[in-house]
Write a protein that holds these residues in place. Structure first.
Motif, PDB file in Angstrom:
ATOM      1  N   TYR A 178       1.019  -1.276   0.050  1.00  0.00           N
ATOM      2  CA  TYR A 178      -0.143   0.087   0.076  1.00  0.00           C
ATOM      3  C   TYR A 178       0.797   1.302  -0.045  1.00  0.00           C
ATOM      4  O   TYR A 178       0.699   2.058  -0.727  1.00  0.00           O
ATOM      5  CB  TYR A 178      -0.732   0.011   1.125  1.00  0.00           C
ATOM      6  CG  TYR A 178      -1.785   1.008   1.237  1.00  0.00           C
ATOM      7  CD1 TYR A 178      -2.832   1.328   0.455  1.00  0.00           C
ATOM      8  CD2 TYR A 178      -1.589   2.167   2.256  1.00  0.00           C
ATOM      9  CE1 TYR A 178      -3.700   2.496   0.593  1.00  0.00           C
ATOM     10  CE2 TYR A 178      -2.272   3.256   2.469  1.00  0.00           C
ATOM     11  CZ  TYR A 178      -3.431   3.499   1.678  1.00  0.00           C
ATOM     12  OH  TYR A 178      -4.285   4.719   1.657  1.00  0.00           O
TER      13      TYR A 178
ATOM     14  N   LYS B  90      -6.428   7.319  -7.030  1.00  0.00           N
ATOM     15  CA  LYS B  90      -6.874   7.489  -5.638  1.00  0.00           C
ATOM     16  C   LYS B  90      -8.224   6.546  -5.448  1.00  0.00           C
ATOM     17  O   LYS B  90      -7.957   5.822  -4.349  1.00  0.00           O
ATOM     18  CB  LYS B  90      -7.259   8.758  -5.316  1.00  0.00           C
ATOM     19  CG  LYS B  90      -7.268   8.973  -3.931  1.00  0.00           C
ATOM     20  CD  LYS B  90      -7.433  10.370  -3.548  1.00  0.00           C
ATOM     21  CE  LYS B  90      -7.577  10.519  -1.858  1.00  0.00           C
ATOM     22  NZ  LYS B  90      -7.684  11.955  -1.588  1.00  0.00           N
ATOM     23  N   GLN B  91      -8.967   6.670  -6.325  1.00  0.00           N
ATOM     24  CA  GLN B  91     -10.086   5.764  -6.143  1.00  0.00           C
ATOM     25  C   GLN B  91      -9.774   4.359  -6.280  1.00  0.00           C
ATOM     26  O   GLN B  91     -10.270   3.456  -5.402  1.00  0.00           O
ATOM     27  CB  GLN B  91     -11.260   5.903  -7.543  1.00  0.00           C
ATOM     28  CG  GLN B  91     -12.484   5.379  -7.324  1.00  0.00           C
ATOM     29  CD  GLN B  91     -13.484   5.900  -8.246  1.00  0.00           C
ATOM     30  OE1 GLN B  91     -13.315   6.406  -9.226  1.00  0.00           O
ATOM     31  NE2 GLN B  91     -14.606   4.888  -8.156  1.00  0.00           N
TER      32      GLN B  91
ATOM     33  N   GLU C 212      -8.297   3.448  -2.907  1.00  0.00           N
ATOM     34  CA  GLU C 212      -9.372   3.213  -1.944  1.00  0.00           C
ATOM     35  C   GLU C 212     -10.084   1.878  -1.968  1.00  0.00           C
ATOM     36  O   GLU C 212     -10.236   1.273  -1.135  1.00  0.00           O
ATOM     37  CB  GLU C 212     -10.130   4.417  -2.169  1.00  0.00           C
ATOM     38  CG  GLU C 212      -9.584   5.824  -1.532  1.00  0.00           C
ATOM     39  CD  GLU C 212      -9.184   5.579  -0.096  1.00  0.00           C
ATOM     40  OE1 GLU C 212      -9.790   4.810   0.788  1.00  0.00           O
ATOM     41  OE2 GLU C 212      -8.199   6.507   0.281  1.00  0.00           O
ATOM     42  N   GLU C 213     -10.232   1.614  -3.177  1.00  0.00           N
ATOM     43  CA  GLU C 213     -10.952   0.366  -3.530  1.00  0.00           C
ATOM     44  C   GLU C 213     -10.034  -0.835  -3.025  1.00  0.00           C
ATOM     45  O   GLU C 213     -10.554  -1.970  -2.523  1.00  0.00           O
ATOM     46  CB  GLU C 213     -11.291   0.136  -4.959  1.00  0.00           C
ATOM     47  CG  GLU C 213     -12.347   0.991  -5.210  1.00  0.00           C
ATOM     48  CD  GLU C 213     -12.738   0.872  -6.859  1.00  0.00           C
ATOM     49  OE1 GLU C 213     -11.875   0.345  -7.381  1.00  0.00           O
ATOM     50  OE2 GLU C 213     -13.653   1.596  -7.296  1.00  0.00           O
TER      51      GLU C 213
ATOM     52  N   LYS D 207      -7.668  -0.745  -1.051  1.00  0.00           N
ATOM     53  CA  LYS D 207      -7.618  -0.625   0.527  1.00  0.00           C
ATOM     54  C   LYS D 207      -9.043  -1.496   1.327  1.00  0.00           C
ATOM     55  O   LYS D 207      -8.669  -2.346   2.143  1.00  0.00           O
ATOM     56  CB  LYS D 207      -7.480   0.742   1.039  1.00  0.00           C
ATOM     57  CG  LYS D 207      -7.395   0.905   2.524  1.00  0.00           C
ATOM     58  CD  LYS D 207      -7.202   2.174   3.030  1.00  0.00           C
ATOM     59  CE  LYS D 207      -6.951   2.426   4.520  1.00  0.00           C
ATOM     60  NZ  LYS D 207      -6.770   3.830   5.061  1.00  0.00           N
TER      61      LYS D 207
END
Length: 793
Positions: free
Chosen positions: A471, A517-518, A521-522, A524
Motif C-alpha cells: 500500500y 486514488k479511487q 481506496e478500493e 484498501k
C-alpha cells in the motif's frame, strides 16, 4: 548485558597476549597493566587476533580518553579469562579517577563517565554469569547510578533490565516486573528497538513463570516480531525457545519440539555456543516427556558439557537437575541424589529460588522412594515455601504433589496413632487439592486457546506488514505522479500561449490522479475485507482442527480396544516383545492373539493403507479373525485365513462400489505341549532363528481379500526347540527410507540386525530395533506403520 557485553572478558585475553601491551602499560605506568603472561591466545582465530590488533593500534592512536576506555572494553569482551578481571577493574577505576581529576570540562566528564558506566555494567554481567549475585547486583547498581547522573536513558534502561533479572532470580517478582517495565518505557522513549524487544521478552518470561499464559504469549510474540524486523537472530532464537516452553507446559510436545529445534538451528547458525546448550537442554526435556530416556540423557549431557566448558554456573544447574530427574524416574536413586545435590549447591550459591524449589522437590522424591518419609517431608515443605514465596504455579504443583504422597504414606503407617493418621490424611488431601488446582491453572482450555490465538495473530500481523508495504508503495507512486505534475505546471507557466494546453493537461492529470486514488481506496477496502476473511478462516480452521483431532483421538481409543492387552500377552507368552509404531495416530497394522485350550494363536497383520482408512479396515479384518475362531471354531492357521478371507470379502461386497482392500498377515499357532508350531501367511513370511541361523518360511502370494485367483492357504508345521526365536512382522520396517543415501532398509538388513542381537533379552532386542529404526529414519518421514513380534521359546 550492554551491546558490547558478550565480548567483555575476551578483550584482555588478547591484550595480555600481545607484546603491544607493553607500550599500553608504559602509557599508564602507575597501574602496572601487565597482562601478557596470564592469557592463552590459542583460543582465538587469526581473524579475531587481527581485529584485536586493530583495536590496540586504535587505542594508542586516539586522543580522547572515553574512546580509549571503549577500546579496552571491546578487547576485554573478546576474552573469557577471570584471572584478568581484577586487573582490568583496577585499571578502569584508576585511569578514570586520574583523568576526571585533571579535566574540569563537564562535557569531558560526561563522556568519560558514560564509558566507565558501560565497563562497570559489563563487570556486573560477568559476575552474574558466574553466579556471584551480590557482586553482580553491586556493579549493576553502580552503573545505574552513573548513568542516571549523566542522563544516559538508554544506559539506565540496560542497567534496570539487568537488575530486574537478578531480582527475578532471587524470587523478588514484583520488583523484577517494576524494573522490566521501567526499562521498556525508557527504550520506547529513545526508540531502541533491540532494547524494547529484550524488555518485552523478559516480561513474557515473568508471566510464563506465574502461569499467565495469555500475557506471556502476547509479550513473546511482540518481542519476536521486532527481532525479526531488525534481523536479531540471537533474539529470535531466544523467543522461539521460550514460546516452545509455553507449549511444553501445556503438554503440546510436538509443537514445543518444533519451536525448540527452530531455535537450535539459529543458535548453531550464529555460533552462539551457550544458546546451543540451552536449546539442547530444552529438546532433552521434550524427549523425556515423550518417553525416550536415551535421547533425553544424550541431550542433557551435551548441554551440561557446554556449560561446564564455558563456566556458566547459572546455566549449569538446569541440566544437572534434569539428569537427576531421569535417574530418579528410572530408579537409580544414588545417581539422582548426586546430581540433585550438585544442582542444589549451585542454586543456593547464585540465589536462584525457583531452581532451588525445583531441586528440593527432586530430593524429596528421591527420599520418598527410599522410604525416608521425614526427610522427604522436610524437602517438600522447603520447596513449597519457596515456590509460594515467588508465586510460580509449576513449582507449587511439584511440591504439593510430593507432599500429598508423603503425607498419604505417613497416614498408612501402622506405628502411628489414630489421631496422627487422621492429621496426615487431612494434610495429604489438602496437598492433593493444591496440586490439582495448580495443574488446572497451567493446563486449561483458556491457556491453550490463547496459544492458538497468539500464533494466528502473529501470522496475521506478518501478512499485514507485507500488505502495508504494498500500500505504501502505491502511495509513493501517487506522490511521484503529483511531483511530476508540479514540474510540468512550473515549466508551462512561462508561455501564455500554452496556457490552454497546460489547463487541459492539468485537468487530464487530475482525472488520472483521482482514478488512481479511487483504485487505491478500493484496493484498501478489498484488503480490509480479506483481513476479515482471514480472521474468519482462522476461527473456522481452529474449530475444524479440534473436531478432526478429537475424532481421530477417539478412533485411536476404539482401535486400542481391539488389540490384546500387555497383561494377556505376557501371561500367554512370558518371553516376548511387540514393537508397534503407527505412522499416524491410528494405524492399518495391528497384532492379534487368541488363547486356545493348549495352544496360542498370534499374528502380525498389515491392512491396506494407514491412518484413518487403514484403521477402519483393521477393525473389519480383526473382527473377521475373531469370528473365524470364536464363531466357526477354527483352530488351524490355514483354515482361519481361508474363513477370514471369506468374511472380509462378504463385508466389502455389501458396498455398491468394488472394494479391493484387505490385509497381509503372518499367523502362527504355538503348542507348548507338543513343541509344534503351525503357520500360514498371506504375503508376510515367518522367520525362526536357531543356533545363529535364520530359517525362513515363505508366505502364499495372495492377500486376505479379493484376488484374481484365490487358492487355499498353505499350512506349515515346524518342530520348535528351546531357545528358538520366532519373528512375525509386517513390511513397514524394511520399507522405511533413510540412511546416508535415502534408500529402503530392506529385508536383508533386517535379517542382519536380528541375527546380531540374538544374545540379548527380548525387551533389549526391542530397544535396539527401535534405536536402529530411528537412526536410519533420522529426519525422513515414516512411510508406513511398523509391527514386529518377537517370541523366545
Amino acid at each position: 548485558m550492554s551491546k558490547n557485553l558478550f565480548w567483555l572478558v575476551s578483550f584482555l585475553f588478547v591484550v595480555v597476549a600481545s607484546t603491544t601491551i607493553q607500550s599500553f602499560s608504559q602509557t599508564f605506568a602507575p597501574t602496572k597493566f601487565y597482562l601478557i603472561d596470564s592469557l592463552d591466545l590459542k583460543v582465538l582465530t587469526k581473524n579475531d587476533r587481527k581485529l584485536l590488533d586493530s583495536c590496540l593500534t586504535l587505542f594508542h592512536s586516539v586522543k580522547e580518553d572515553s574512546i580509549k576506555i571503549k577500546h579496552v572494553n571491546f578487547i576485554v569482551e573478546q576474552c573469557q579469562d577471570e584471572k584478568v578481571w581484577p586487573k582490568y577493574n583496577d585499571w578502569i577505576y584508576k585511569f578514570a579517577q586520574q583523568k576526571l581529576s585533571n579535566h574540569p570540562s563537564e562535557t569531558y566528564k560526561k563522556k568519560l563517565l558514560t564509558a566507565l558506566a558501560e565497563a562497570i555494567n559489563n563487570i556486573g554481567y560477568y559476575y552474574d554469569m558466574q553466579g556471584d549475585v551480590p557482586k553482580a547486583l553491586s556493579f549493576y547498581n553502580k552503573s545505574l547510578k552513573i548513568k542516571k547522573e549523566v542522563g544516559d536513558k538508554e544506559g539506565v534502561a540496560v542497567a534496570l533490565h539487568n537488575i530486574g533479572h537478578v531480582y527475578l532470580l532471587q524470587g523478588n517478582i514484583s520488583y523484577a516486573l517494576e524494573c522490566f517495565r521501567k526499562s521498556l518505557k525508557l527504550h520506547e522513549e529513545v526508540g531502541n528497538k533491540s532494547g524494547i524487544a529484550a524488555s518485552l521478552h523478559s516480561l513474557g518470561g515473568v508471566y510464563s513463570g506465574q502461569g499467565d499464559i495469555p500475557k506471556a504469549l502476547e509479550y513473546y510474540h511482540r518481542s519476536l516480531k521486532i527481532r525479526v524486523e531488525i534481523s536479531d537472530k540471537h533474539g529470535v532464537s531466544a523467543c522461539l525457545n521460550n514460546i516452545g516452553e509455553i507449549y511444553r507446559k501445556q503438554a503440546d510436545y510436538p509443537k514445543a519440539l518444533e519451536y525448540y529445534q527452530k531455535g537450535l538451528i539459529i543458535q548453531e547458525e550464529i555460533g552462539f555456543i551457550e544458546g546451543v546448550a540451552v536449546s539442547l537442554n530444552n529438546i532433552g526435556w521434550i524427549y523425556n516427556a515423550m518417553g525416550d530416556t536415551s535421547k533425553t540423557l544424550e541431550y542433557y549431557h551435551k548441554s551440561l558439557k557446554i556449560f561446564e566448558e564455558t563456566g556458566n554456573k547459572r546455566r549449569m544447574a538446569s541440566p544437572l537437575t534434569l539428569i537427576g530427574v531421569i535417574y530418579s524416574e528410572n530408579g537409580n536413586l544414588s545417581k539422582a541424589l548426586e546430581y540433585f545435590q550438585k544442582a542444589l549447591k549451585i542454586r543456593v550459591e547464585i540465589g536462584d529460588k525457583e531452581g532451588e524449589s525445583f531441586n528440593l522437590s527432586g530430593l524429596g522424591n528421591v527420599e520418598l522412594q527410599n522410604n525416608n518419609l521425614t526427610s522427604a517431608a522436610s524437602y517438600g515443605i522447603r520447596s513449597l515455601t519457596l515456590a509460594q514465596e515467588i508465586g510460580y504455579p509449576e513449582n507449587i504443583r511439584g511440591a504439593a504433589e510430593l507432599l500429598s504422597k508423603v503425607y498419604y504414606k505417613q497416614a498408612t503407617l501402622s506405628t502411628i496413632s489414630a489421631q496422627n493418621k487422621a492429621e496426615y490424611s487431612i494434610k495429604a488431601l489438602e496437598m492433593y487439592k493444591l496440586f490439582v488446582q495448580m495443574k488446572d491453572s497451567m493446563i486449561n482450555e483458556n491457556n491453550q486457546k490463547a496459544a492458538v490465538q497468539q500464533q494466528a495473530k502473529y501470522e496475521y500481523e506478518k501478512q499485514k506488514t507485507i500488505d502495508d508495504a504494498k500500500y505504501e508503495k502505491q502511495i509513493a507512486i501517487e506522490k511521484e505522479a503529483k511531483a511530476k505534475q508540479k514540474v510540468i505546471t512550473y515549466a508551462t507557466a512561462g508561455g501564455l500561449g500554452l496556457v490552454a494546453i497546460f489547463l487541459i493537461f492539468v485537468f487530464n492529470r487530475l482525472q488520472i490522479t483521482k482514478r488512481q486514488k479511487q483504485v487505491i481506496e478500493e484496493q484498501k477496502l478489498e484488503v480490509e475485507g480479506q483481513k476479515k476473511v482471514v480472521e474468519q478462516a482462522h476461527f473456522l480452521l481452529e474449530v475444524k482442527n479440534k473436531e478432526i483431532t478429537d475424532s481421530i483421538q477417539y478412533a485411536k481409543r476404539i482401535q486400542a480396544a481391539i488389540l490384546p492387552s500387555n497383561s494377556i500377552i505376557n501371561e500367554s507368552l512370558p518371553n516376548n516383545f511387540i514393537y508397534y509404531k503407527p505412522k499416524d495416530i491410528v494405524a492399518g497394522d495391528f497384532y492379534w492373539l487368541e488363547k486356545l485350550n493348549d495352544s496360542i494363536l498370534i499374528a502380525a497383520a498389515d491392512c491396506t493403507g494407514h491412518g484413518v482408512p487403514g484403521a477402519m479396515i483393521s477393525v473389519v479384518c480383526c473382527n473377521a479373525l475373531n469370528r473365524s475362531v470364536r464363531e466357526h471354531q477354527l483352530i488351524e492357521p490355514n483354515q482361519i485365513l481361508i474363513k477370514t478371507r471369506e468374511i472380509v470379502i462378504q463385508e466389502f461386497e455389501k458396498s455398491e462400489e468394488e472394494v479391493k482392500d484387505g490385509m497381509d498377515i503372518s499367523l502362527c499357532k504355538i503348542n507348548f505341549h507338543t513343541n509344534q508350531l503351525s503357520w500360514s501367511g498371506a504375503n508376510n513370511p515367518l522367520w525362526i532363528i536357531r543356533d545363529g541361523e535364520l530359517l525362513e518360511t515363505k508366505a502364499d502370494k495372495q492377500p486376505i481379500g479379493k484376488f484374481e485367483i484365490e487358492k487355499p492357504f498353505t499350512q506349515h508345521v515346524v518342530e520348535i526347540h528351546k531357545n528358538d526365536k520366532i519373528y512375525l512382522f509386517t513390511d513397514g520396517y524394511q520399507d522405511q527410507f533413510g540412511g546416508e543415501k535415502g534408500k529402503k532398509f530392506k529385508a536383508a538388513k533386517l535379517k542382519e540386525l536380528l541375527l546380531s542381537i540374538q544374545s540379548e533379552e527380548m525387551e533389549r532386542q526391542k530397544e535396539i530395533i527401535n534405536t536402529t529404526f530411528e537412526n536410519w529414519k533420522s529426519d525422513v518421514d515414516q512411510v508406513d506403520d511398523v509391527c514386529i513380534i518377537g517370541i523366545r521359546i
